[in-house]
Design an enzyme around this catalytic site. Structure first.
Site, PDB file in Angstrom:
ATOM      1  N   HIS A 256       0.924  -1.189   0.102  1.00 56.74           N
ATOM      2  CA  HIS A 256       0.016   0.146  -0.047  1.00 56.74           C
ATOM      3  C   HIS A 256       0.869   1.275  -0.003  1.00 56.74           C
ATOM      4  CE1 HIS A 256      -3.662  -2.139   1.569  1.00 56.74           C
ATOM      5  NE2 HIS A 256      -3.477  -2.842   0.489  1.00 56.74           N
TER       6      HIS A 256
ATOM      7  N   GLU B 275       0.778   3.972   1.663  1.00 56.00           N
ATOM      8  CA  GLU B 275       1.225   4.675   3.091  1.00 56.00           C
ATOM      9  C   GLU B 275       2.464   3.797   3.512  1.00 56.00           C
ATOM     10  OE1 GLU B 275      -1.777   3.699   2.013  1.00 56.00           O
ATOM     11  OE2 GLU B 275      -3.361   4.813   2.982  1.00 56.00           O
TER      12      GLU B 275
ATOM     13  N   CYS C 246      -6.183   2.147   5.010  1.00 58.41           N
ATOM     14  CA  CYS C 246      -6.862   0.874   5.611  1.00 58.41           C
ATOM     15  C   CYS C 246      -6.565   0.668   6.802  1.00 58.41           C
ATOM     16  CB  CYS C 246      -6.612  -0.366   4.573  1.00 58.41           C
ATOM     17  SG  CYS C 246      -4.783  -0.899   4.661  1.00 58.41           S
TER      18      CYS C 246
ATOM     19  N   CYS D 121      -2.672  -0.277   7.073  1.00 56.36           N
ATOM     20  CA  CYS D 121      -1.734   1.211   6.989  1.00 56.36           C
ATOM     21  C   CYS D 121      -1.921   2.176   8.309  1.00 56.36           C
ATOM     22  CB  CYS D 121      -2.087   1.996   5.727  1.00 56.36           C
ATOM     23  SG  CYS D 121      -1.611   1.173   4.082  1.00 56.36           S
TER      24      CYS D 121
END
Ligand SMILES: O=c1ccn([C@H]2C[C@H](O)[C@@H](COP(=O)(O)O)O2)c(=O)[nH]1
Ligand code: ZN
Length: 159
Positions: A77, A79, A103, A106
């Site tokens: 992801h 982040e 999410c 993260c």
């Protein structure tokens, strides 16, 4: 006299997060993250993509199907990539500009890294369990959540 129609910090950093997202190969959601110090210096950038060494063309990008044949098992992801890319920077008190609300996974990494504020653009998964859990953790950890207010200004790029 100086010009006055320059972009503000939020437009600047969210603009960079949006540009960073354009590097993503994900066909449905391209996500960008830009981590910024309290002094408004860019500390790190990231977008969602396959782990280093995993050939983008050999990896699945499907959303549905047998779990091992979907992107969800593999994609790193935005982040998390930004946090991992910032290995030498102290993120305590930093802000992260994200094009999609983080999410739950993260969120854990954001909290553990000491980031103090999340400025987010899209919140398209607001009602999912992942987003509910993320907000719960952010609230408990005292991380500020700020929806980005689009200025309406258009940026044109000739690349
Ligand atoms: O916190 C987050 C949440 C999701 N992403 C990435 C992971 C995937 O590549 C896409 C989501 O794909 P959908 O097709 O919209 O389910 O976004 C992220 O980088 N950060
Ligand atoms: Zn995530």
């Amino acid at each position: 006299m100086k010009r006055t129609d320059y972009i503000n910090w939020d437009e600047y950093f969210m603009g960079i997060a949006l540009l960073t997202a354009m590097r993503s190969k994900d066909p449905s959601s391209q996500v960008g993250a830009c981590i910024v110090s309290p002094e408004n210096k860019i500390l790190s950038l990231g977008y969602n993509g396959m782990p280093i060494g995993c050939d983008d063309d050999a990896m699945p990008w499907e959303r549905e199907g047998e779990p091992l044949n979907t992107k969800y098992m593999y994609v790193c992801h935005a982040e998390l990539n930004a946090i991992l890319n910032s290995a030498h920077n102290n993120l305590k008190g930093a802000r992260v500009y994200v094009t999609l609300f983080p999410c739950n996974e993260c969120t854990k990494a954001i909290i553990q890294s000491g980031i103090a504020e999340v400025v987010y653009y899209s919140d398209k998964y607001h009602d999912t369990d992942s987003s509910v859990a993320a907000r719960f953790m952010f609230q408990k950890a005292g991380v500020r959540l700020t929806p980005y207010q689009p200025s309406g200004r258009k940026a044109e790029l000739e690349l």
